[in-house]
Design a protein around this motif. Structure first.
Motif, PDB file in Angstrom:
ATOM      1  N   GLU A 174      20.550 -14.093  -7.568  1.00 44.66           N
ATOM      2  CA  GLU A 174      21.427 -12.918  -7.610  1.00 44.66           C
ATOM      3  C   GLU A 174      20.822 -11.709  -6.914  1.00 44.66           C
ATOM      4  N   HIS A 175      19.486 -11.553  -7.020  1.00 39.68           N
ATOM      5  CA  HIS A 175      18.862 -10.326  -6.546  1.00 39.68           C
ATOM      6  C   HIS A 175      17.950 -10.515  -5.335  1.00 39.68           C
ATOM      7  N   GLY A 176      17.724 -11.749  -4.936  1.00 38.88           N
ATOM      8  CA  GLY A 176      16.838 -12.004  -3.814  1.00 38.88           C
ATOM      9  C   GLY A 176      15.394 -12.179  -4.272  1.00 38.88           C
ATOM     10  N   THR A 177      14.568 -12.771  -3.412  1.00 38.79           N
ATOM     11  CA  THR A 177      13.177 -13.059  -3.736  1.00 38.79           C
ATOM     12  C   THR A 177      12.260 -12.041  -3.067  1.00 38.79           C
ATOM     13  N   PRO A 178      11.472 -11.283  -3.819  1.00 36.84           N
ATOM     14  CA  PRO A 178      10.530 -10.335  -3.209  1.00 36.84           C
ATOM     15  C   PRO A 178       9.430 -11.093  -2.462  1.00 36.84           C
ATOM     16  N   GLU A 179       9.185 -10.708  -1.238  1.00 33.63           N
ATOM     17  CA  GLU A 179       8.175 -11.397  -0.425  1.00 33.63           C
ATOM     18  C   GLU A 179       6.897 -10.586  -0.279  1.00 33.63           C
ATOM     19  N   THR A 180       6.954  -9.322  -0.623  1.00 33.07           N
ATOM     20  CA  THR A 180       5.749  -8.469  -0.642  1.00 33.07           C
ATOM     21  C   THR A 180       5.800  -7.632  -1.920  1.00 33.07           C
ATOM     22  N   PRO A 181       4.677  -7.114  -2.374  1.00 27.32           N
ATOM     23  CA  PRO A 181       4.694  -6.243  -3.550  1.00 27.32           C
ATOM     24  C   PRO A 181       5.633  -5.053  -3.388  1.00 27.32           C
ATOM     25  N   GLU A 182       5.736  -4.535  -2.166  1.00 25.27           N
ATOM     26  CA  GLU A 182       6.598  -3.381  -1.917  1.00 25.27           C
ATOM     27  C   GLU A 182       8.054  -3.682  -2.264  1.00 25.27           C
ATOM     28  N   HIS A 183       8.469  -4.936  -2.104  1.00 24.63           N
ATOM     29  CA  HIS A 183       9.854  -5.322  -2.402  1.00 24.63           C
ATOM     30  C   HIS A 183      10.180  -5.216  -3.888  1.00 24.63           C
ATOM     31  N   LEU A 184       9.153  -5.184  -4.753  1.00 24.66           N
ATOM     32  CA  LEU A 184       9.398  -5.109  -6.191  1.00 24.66           C
ATOM     33  C   LEU A 184      10.056  -3.791  -6.601  1.00 24.66           C
ATOM     34  N   LYS A 185       9.962  -2.770  -5.734  1.00 22.67           N
ATOM     35  CA  LYS A 185      10.600  -1.490  -6.036  1.00 22.67           C
ATOM     36  C   LYS A 185      12.112  -1.638  -6.179  1.00 22.67           C
ATOM     37  N   ASP A 186      12.675  -2.671  -5.561  1.00 24.10           N
ATOM     38  CA  ASP A 186      14.119  -2.874  -5.591  1.00 24.10           C
ATOM     39  C   ASP A 186      14.543  -3.832  -6.704  1.00 24.10           C
ATOM     40  N   HIS A 187      13.611  -4.198  -7.564  1.00 23.87           N
ATOM     41  CA  HIS A 187      13.909  -5.186  -8.600  1.00 23.87           C
ATOM     42  C   HIS A 187      13.748  -4.603  -9.997  1.00 23.87           C
ATOM     43  N   GLU A 188      14.430  -5.232 -10.940  1.00 21.24           N
ATOM     44  CA  GLU A 188      14.280  -4.910 -12.354  1.00 21.24           C
ATOM     45  C   GLU A 188      13.029  -5.630 -12.876  1.00 21.24           C
ATOM     46  N   CYS A 189      12.140  -4.911 -13.542  1.00 19.65           N
ATOM     47  CA  CYS A 189      10.895  -5.506 -14.029  1.00 19.65           C
ATOM     48  C   CYS A 189      10.800  -5.385 -15.552  1.00 19.65           C
ATOM     49  N   LYS A 216      10.224  -0.336 -11.681  1.00 19.42           N
ATOM     50  CA  LYS A 216      11.098   0.191 -12.728  1.00 19.42           C
ATOM     51  C   LYS A 216      11.618  -0.975 -13.567  1.00 19.42           C
ATOM     52  N   GLY A 217      12.067  -0.647 -14.776  1.00 18.96           N
ATOM     53  CA  GLY A 217      12.623  -1.676 -15.645  1.00 18.96           C
ATOM     54  C   GLY A 217      13.074  -1.094 -16.955  1.00 18.96           C
ATOM     55  N   GLY A 234      16.841 -14.049 -17.104  1.00 19.92           N
ATOM     56  CA  GLY A 234      17.267 -13.373 -15.884  1.00 19.92           C
ATOM     57  C   GLY A 234      17.300 -11.864 -15.981  1.00 19.92           C
ATOM     58  N   VAL A 235      16.559 -11.295 -16.961  1.00 23.58           N
ATOM     59  CA  VAL A 235      16.534  -9.837 -17.089  1.00 23.58           C
ATOM     60  C   VAL A 235      15.797  -9.201 -15.923  1.00 23.58           C
TER      61      VAL A 235
END
Length: 302
Positions: A174-189, A216-217, A234-235
């Protein structure tokens, strides 16, 4: 000098939180235990305990007196074992605390085996995800996970633990796979509340460079099992010790992310107050736990 039986009764009351329970553990009537406590307070000229229908807790003076008295009783117990030749036949009580999730997943069998192998040991085990004051609450030993901080406690690392960044296949679809740590900014943690700077995740590249990412989360919990469940449901993305997630990774229920990057290795530590350093019982349990973590049956968890 106050009678040691009075001091022991006081310490046991603080540890159990109840005059009734302290009396039971010492095979006394409640009236005898209460009389001992009153005599001790009269001799010292201070109130050591706050009593209520729900139990008894130490006053400020009582906490100070307990710390000193417990240390003396522990030293006397160690001396008794040494002079009576009981060094190899372990006897007495051990109060131990460990994280509930770690206990449920890994430690239960280790503690059970220790009790079976040492018939003279009474093991009082408190599994809790709360940060416990080992000295203030009268524990002989604490098992903790993370990076060891400077403290008045003595620590022995039992094993290294590799953290893993994980998420469920459904979340990634649903949200895509982060490929670098920087991509985690766009994800719910998903955050673990018992660590400082929990929203600041640090990674190390294969070249040894450190990268810090603020994430963020909305799910913040003190339970590792809740973090796992949140990831499975899937949170969001979670960082967890490998022992929490290795089975879910093998089954495919979770996927490890950013495997080209590493986080700082954590450890599982045995911590104990300096007053317990020479305790035969504590050393025996620490050695038992260290051997357990080196056994083939649990190596896959790290």
């Amino acid at each position: 000098m106050d009678d040691l039986t009075h001091i022991l009764t006081f310490c046991r009351t603080v540890e159990t939180g109840s005059v009734t329970e302290a009396a039971k553990s010492l095979n006394l009537t409640k009236s005898v235990a209460s009389r001992r406590l009153s005599t001790l307070e009269e001799n010292l000229g201070v109130s050591l305990l706050k009593r209520s229908p729900r139990g008894a807790v130490a006053t400020e003076a009582g906490e100070l007196y307990y710390d000193r008295a417990r240390s003396i009783l522990d030293r006397l117990d160690s001396a008794r074992q040494e002079v009576s030749g009981l060094g190899s036949a372990l006897v007495g009580r051990l109060r131990v605390t460990a994280p509930r999730s770690l206990g449920d997943i890994l430690l239960n069998k280790a503690f059970s085996a220790f009790v079976k192998e040492n018939a003279g040991i009474d093991l009082e085990l408190n599994l809790t995800d709360k940060q416990v004051d080992l000295i203030g609450e009268g524990y002989d030993l604490g098992i903790r996970v993370g990076q060891l901080k400077d403290s008045s406690l003595i620590g022995k690392k039992l094993t290294d633990v590799r953290p893993a960044v994980v998420a469920s296949p459904a979340y990634l679809k649903e949200h895509g796979t982060p490929e670098t740590p920087e991509h985690l900014k766009d994800h719910e943690c998903i955050f673990y509340s018992n660590v400082e700077a929990r929203s600041q995740w640090k990674f190390q590249t294969s070249h040894g460079n450190t990268q810090s990412v603020r994430v963020k989360g909305r799910l913040i919990t003190s339970s590792g099992k809740m973090q796992v469940q949140g990831a499975l449901d899937g949170v969001g993305v979670a960082v967890l010790p490998m022992f929490f997630v290795h089975r879910s990774l093998l089954s495919g229920d979770l996927v490890e992310l950013l495997s080209d990057y590493t986080q700082h290795t954590m450890g599982i530590y045995a911590l104990y107050p300096p007053s317990r350093q020479q305790s035969t019982k504590v050393r025996a349990l620490v050695d038992h736990m260290a051997a357990y973590f080196k056994s083939e049956g649990v190596k896959c968890c790290f």
